[in-house]
Design a protein around this motif. Sequence first.
Motif, PDB file in Angstrom:
ATOM      1  N   LEU A   1       0.821  -1.207   0.000  1.00  0.00           N
ATOM      2  CA  LEU A   1       0.000   0.000   0.000  1.00  0.00           C
ATOM      3  C   LEU A   1       0.855   1.257   0.000  1.00  0.00           C
ATOM      4  O   LEU A   1       0.458   2.280  -0.557  1.00  0.00           O
ATOM      5  CB  LEU A   1      -0.943   0.013   1.209  1.00  0.00           C
TER       6      LEU A   1
ATOM      7  N   LEU B   1      -7.332   2.338   3.843  1.00  0.00           N
ATOM      8  CA  LEU B   1      -7.118   0.898   4.007  1.00  0.00           C
ATOM      9  C   LEU B   1      -5.872   0.623   4.843  1.00  0.00           C
ATOM     10  O   LEU B   1      -5.845  -0.308   5.651  1.00  0.00           O
ATOM     11  CB  LEU B   1      -7.003   0.226   2.642  1.00  0.00           C
ATOM     12  N   ASP B   2      -4.847   1.460   4.656  1.00  0.00           N
ATOM     13  CA  ASP B   2      -3.630   1.315   5.450  1.00  0.00           C
ATOM     14  C   ASP B   2      -3.920   1.609   6.933  1.00  0.00           C
ATOM     15  O   ASP B   2      -3.413   0.920   7.815  1.00  0.00           O
ATOM     16  CB  ASP B   2      -2.549   2.251   4.918  1.00  0.00           C
ATOM     17  N   GLU B   3      -4.732   2.623   7.190  1.00  0.00           N
ATOM     18  CA  GLU B   3      -5.100   2.941   8.566  1.00  0.00           C
ATOM     19  C   GLU B   3      -5.891   1.792   9.199  1.00  0.00           C
ATOM     20  O   GLU B   3      -5.672   1.451  10.370  1.00  0.00           O
ATOM     21  CB  GLU B   3      -5.924   4.230   8.627  1.00  0.00           C
ATOM     22  N   LEU B   4      -6.811   1.207   8.447  1.00  0.00           N
ATOM     23  CA  LEU B   4      -7.575   0.063   8.969  1.00  0.00           C
ATOM     24  C   LEU B   4      -6.655  -1.118   9.248  1.00  0.00           C
ATOM     25  O   LEU B   4      -6.828  -1.830  10.239  1.00  0.00           O
ATOM     26  CB  LEU B   4      -8.666  -0.355   7.983  1.00  0.00           C
ATOM     27  N   LYS B   5      -5.684  -1.317   8.374  1.00  0.00           N
ATOM     28  CA  LYS B   5      -4.738  -2.422   8.541  1.00  0.00           C
ATOM     29  C   LYS B   5      -3.910  -2.241   9.814  1.00  0.00           C
ATOM     30  O   LYS B   5      -3.574  -3.209  10.478  1.00  0.00           O
ATOM     31  CB  LYS B   5      -3.831  -2.478   7.312  1.00  0.00           C
ATOM     32  N   ARG B   6      -3.580  -0.969  10.136  1.00  0.00           N
ATOM     33  CA  ARG B   6      -2.800  -0.690  11.340  1.00  0.00           C
ATOM     34  C   ARG B   6      -3.655  -0.649  12.602  1.00  0.00           C
ATOM     35  O   ARG B   6      -3.121  -0.534  13.696  1.00  0.00           O
ATOM     36  CB  ARG B   6      -2.074   0.645  11.198  1.00  0.00           C
TER      37      ARG B   6
ATOM     38  N   LYS C   1      -9.163   2.473  13.364  1.00  0.00           N
ATOM     39  CA  LYS C   1     -10.426   2.285  12.649  1.00  0.00           C
ATOM     40  C   LYS C   1     -11.146   3.587  12.339  1.00  0.00           C
ATOM     41  O   LYS C   1     -11.644   3.765  11.233  1.00  0.00           O
ATOM     42  CB  LYS C   1     -11.335   1.366  13.439  1.00  0.00           C
TER      43      LYS C   1
ATOM     44  N   GLY D   1      -9.526   5.412   9.526  1.00  0.00           N
ATOM     45  CA  GLY D   1      -9.653   4.604   8.324  1.00  0.00           C
ATOM     46  C   GLY D   1     -11.024   4.719   7.698  1.00  0.00           C
ATOM     47  O   GLY D   1     -11.150   4.889   6.480  1.00  0.00           O
TER      48      GLY D   1
END
Length: 76
Positions: free
Chosen positions: A2, A45-50, A53, A56
């Motif tokens: 990403l 999406l990167d924020e959700l992955k980290r 929430k 994200g």
Amino acid sequence: MLKKIRITLGIIVILLAGYGLVTKNFVAQPIMMLSLSAFILAGGLDELKRGIKRRGYISIFLAVFVFAIAIKTFLS
């Protein structure tokens, strides 16, 4: 993965925005907005992955909003 996508999309957005500002020709603005929407979506999406929430989901909502505006600009 990403991160590479975000860097590539960021460069595309900056180049298209710079082109529009320098030449006063805003023909590429819808393409820039689509790239900006994809850039924000990748960030969300990167924020959700980290695990962040809230930020994200806000980024994904913003990406959908910018995408809708870009589509409206394409159609008019």
